[in-house]
Design an enzyme around this catalytic site. Structure first.
Site, mmCIF file in Angstrom:
data_model
loop_
_atom_site.group_PDB
_atom_site.id
_atom_site.type_symbol
_atom_site.label_atom_id
_atom_site.label_comp_id
_atom_site.label_asym_id
_atom_site.label_seq_id
_atom_site.Cartn_x
_atom_site.Cartn_y
_atom_site.Cartn_z
ATOM 1 N N TYR A 101 0.842 -1.196 0.000
ATOM 2 C CA TYR A 101 0.000 0.000 0.000
ATOM 3 C C TYR A 101 0.876 1.245 0.000
ATOM 4 O O TYR A 101 1.951 1.253 0.603
ATOM 5 C CB TYR A 101 -0.870 0.048 1.266
ATOM 6 C CG TYR A 101 -2.048 -0.874 1.263
ATOM 7 C CD1 TYR A 101 -3.251 -0.498 0.688
ATOM 8 C CD2 TYR A 101 -1.976 -2.114 1.877
ATOM 9 C CE1 TYR A 101 -4.355 -1.336 0.713
ATOM 10 C CE2 TYR A 101 -3.074 -2.964 1.913
ATOM 11 C CZ TYR A 101 -4.258 -2.565 1.324
ATOM 12 O OH TYR A 101 -5.336 -3.402 1.354
ATOM 13 N N TYR B 233 -0.614 -9.811 0.660
ATOM 14 C CA TYR B 233 0.427 -9.203 1.499
ATOM 15 C C TYR B 233 0.373 -9.765 2.911
ATOM 16 O O TYR B 233 -0.670 -10.237 3.367
ATOM 17 C CB TYR B 233 0.323 -7.675 1.503
ATOM 18 C CG TYR B 233 -0.972 -7.115 2.043
ATOM 19 C CD1 TYR B 233 -1.183 -6.952 3.404
ATOM 20 C CD2 TYR B 233 -1.984 -6.739 1.172
ATOM 21 C CE1 TYR B 233 -2.362 -6.432 3.888
ATOM 22 C CE2 TYR B 233 -3.180 -6.227 1.641
ATOM 23 C CZ TYR B 233 -3.350 -6.072 3.005
ATOM 24 O OH TYR B 233 -4.523 -5.573 3.472
ATOM 25 N N ARG C 283 -2.884 -11.896 3.709
ATOM 26 C CA ARG C 283 -4.237 -11.592 3.251
ATOM 27 C C ARG C 283 -4.392 -11.994 1.795
ATOM 28 O O ARG C 283 -3.524 -11.711 0.975
ATOM 29 C CB ARG C 283 -4.524 -10.083 3.367
ATOM 30 C CG ARG C 283 -4.454 -9.554 4.776
ATOM 31 C CD ARG C 283 -5.797 -9.177 5.386
ATOM 32 N NE ARG C 283 -6.956 -9.902 4.931
ATOM 33 C CZ ARG C 283 -8.035 -9.332 4.429
ATOM 34 N NH1 ARG C 283 -8.109 -8.037 4.292
ATOM 35 N NH2 ARG C 283 -9.069 -10.068 4.062
ATOM 36 N N HIS D 288 -7.169 -8.413 -2.516
ATOM 37 C CA HIS D 288 -8.523 -7.842 -2.403
ATOM 38 C C HIS D 288 -8.510 -6.365 -2.759
ATOM 39 O O HIS D 288 -7.476 -5.709 -2.703
ATOM 40 C CB HIS D 288 -9.078 -8.037 -0.987
ATOM 41 C CG HIS D 288 -8.246 -7.368 0.063
ATOM 42 N ND1 HIS D 288 -7.165 -7.976 0.644
ATOM 43 C CD2 HIS D 288 -8.321 -6.137 0.625
ATOM 44 C CE1 HIS D 288 -6.603 -7.163 1.519
ATOM 45 N NE2 HIS D 288 -7.278 -6.024 1.525
ATOM 46 N N HIS E 154 -10.653 -2.925 -1.600
ATOM 47 C CA HIS E 154 -11.632 -2.366 -0.657
ATOM 48 C C HIS E 154 -12.673 -1.551 -1.427
ATOM 49 O O HIS E 154 -12.310 -0.759 -2.302
ATOM 50 C CB HIS E 154 -10.945 -1.441 0.345
ATOM 51 C CG HIS E 154 -9.993 -2.141 1.264
ATOM 52 N ND1 HIS E 154 -10.353 -2.546 2.532
ATOM 53 C CD2 HIS E 154 -8.710 -2.518 1.112
ATOM 54 C CE1 HIS E 154 -9.326 -3.140 3.105
ATOM 55 N NE2 HIS E 154 -8.306 -3.133 2.271
#
Lengths: 290, 185
Positions: A151, A190, A200, A203, A205
């Site tokens: 991120y 990640y 995780r 995905h 959000h």
């Protein structure tokens, strides 16, 4: 440096065990293994399946209290949500229009001076309410990691490369038929610090508004066939398999663009509105008047 | 058209919304210092009494006259239009802040309130609650939601009036003084 990852740790390390079951847990929860976590996840899942067979209702939303997701332990309300009928302001939604969102914000691959790294994808679908009606003229926001699972966030210090050409934020306003469409990059999986070797699933959000504030939802879209699904305490906060499946997009070759991008389709259903619905809202006619 | 569909499940906002959801003047429903403006602030606490530093709140309210405005421009604030909606992430100290106006009653005699949605890491679904103004005790005593609650729990929905005219409303996700969270289904 990794403040947020530390935040995960800080908030968990000092946590007194919430349930007797957890009493044996070591203080540093990050040394718990995936096997430990999977055993907890599977026990809850098995109990749910047994309850279903005994006639319990299906659970269509995540559990607020889901101990394998350690961050939920001190953050889930212990009293049941208080049922009330929505009144006044709650029966309306804030208005967003094209003055709020630029048309180019739906393409996450053109926000910088060069091409982002990774697999370009198109994610499209419809936002519907619980009565099957399109949610028109409403705001859809997305954010995600880059192709390597990083991120653009100061607190994300995962040692995967930052992509100078990818921030991972998109917005759009739904069309008259409730449709949305984003061009982006397939995010990577990640690691996180819920337990040792926690990863995780990839995905995106999604943040959504309906025609009433009570329909407000934030969720995550996943990709089909991800091996990490059974291991992920966040995905597994939804104990019902049918409900979990509703978060997984479908690969859609009709959305795929030749020599350009793979396509995924994902429709989102909000709760049903409580207020009498009018034709103007269906057409999104009010959204840009002011 | 009348098909009943099952709603999509929610997921946590996670810790990394910070570069995506907040935006310039997101918590300023009107400019600080404007006539009639007040500060609405509070802290979100977890079950151990620690401030939650990665929560994000949204408020949605009528204007001071009780009108439910439906105007665009919440994301790109022009400095003049009151849209009734704001978004505020808590800071490092766990305090959230909005600049807004006291909401007016949407019908004469009704208790005025601000509607709130709360998101955070560890919270698997958003929580809804209401912030009532403390002054109109008669309206509060007749409010359908408040009257359906035990007195101890009712208190968790009523803001404190600060000496500067602002409102303080703390949110407790768990434990003693746990805020009343609402289910509309």
């Amino acid at each position: 440096m990794p403040e947020d990852i530390n935040a995960e740790l800080e908030s968990e390390e000092l946590v007194p065990p919430a349930e007797p079951k957890a009493a044996h847990l070591p203080l540093d929860r990050a040394i718990e293994t995936q096997a430990d976590l999977s055993a907890e996840i599977n026990a809850i899942g098995d109990a749910y399946v047994r309850a279903l067979k005994d006639g319990a209702p299906a659970e269509t939303q995540p559990r607020l209290d889901y101990p394998p997701y350690r961050s939920s332990i001190l953050r889930h309300p212990t009293k049941s949500l208080h049922h009330t009928d929505p009144e006044t302001i709650e029966l309306y939604s804030p208005a967003f229009g094209h003055q709020d969102v630029h048309a180019l914000e739906s393409d996450l691959t053109i926000q910088h001076n060069g091409e982002p790294q990774g697999e370009r994808i198109i994610v499209a679908g419809k936002v519907l309410d619980g009565n099957g009606r399109p949610v028109a003229g409403q705001l859809v926001e997305i954010w995600q990691a880059n192709a390597s699972g990083r991120y653009i966030h100061k607190r994300d210090q995962h040692p995967a490369p930052i992509d100078p050409n990818f921030t991972g934020i998109g917005r759009c306003i739904t069309g008259p038929d409730g449709s949305y469409r984003f061009t982006t990059i397939k995010p990577g999986a990640y690691p996180w610090k819920n337990h040792l070797n926690a990863w995780r699933p990839a995905h995106i959000h999604f943040s959504l508004f309906g025609t009433e504030f009570t329909q407000r939802i934030i969720t995550q879209m996943y990709f089909p066939g991800d091996q990490l699904f059974p291991l992920d305490p966040i995905y597994q906060t939804i104990v019902d398999q049918d409900a979990r499946d509703r978060l997984v997009a479908n690969y859609d070759h009709s959305l795929t663009e030749p020599e350009w991008a793979l396509g995924y389709n994902w429709d989102i259903v909000l709760t049903g509105p409580k207020r009498t619905w009018t034709e103007n809202e269906a057409l999104g006619a009010d959204s840009d008047e002011e | 058209m009348s098909t009943k569909l099952v709603p999509t499940p929610a997921q946590t906002v996670g810790p990394f919304y910070g570069y995506a959801l907040p935006y310039e003047k997101d918590n300023e429903l009107l400019a600080p210092g404007s006539p009639g403006s007040i500060r609405l602030q509070g802290t979100v606490y977890d079950g151990s009494g620690q401030a939650v530093v990665d929560a994000i709140l949204e408020i949605w309210q009528p204007d001071a006259e009780g009108r439910i405005v439906q105007k665009t421009g919440s994301l790109v604030r022009d400095g003049y239009t009151f849209t009734g909606w704001g978004r505020g992430a808590v800071g490092n100290s766990g305090v959230y802040t909005f600049t807004t106006v006291n909401p007016g009653p949407t019908t004469p005699g009704a208790a005025a309130f601000i509607s709130v949605a709360i998101f955070a890491r560890g919270l698997t679904n958003r929580l809804f609650t209401r912030i009532y103004l403390p002054e109109d005790t008669e309206a509060l005593a007749n409010d359908p939601l408040l009257t359906s609650l035990e007195p101890e729990r009712r208190k968790t929905l009523i803001a404190r009036r600060d000496s500067d005219g602002g409102l303080t409303f703390d949110i407790r996700l768990q434990g003693e003084g746990e805020t009343v969270f609402l289910d509309f289904q």
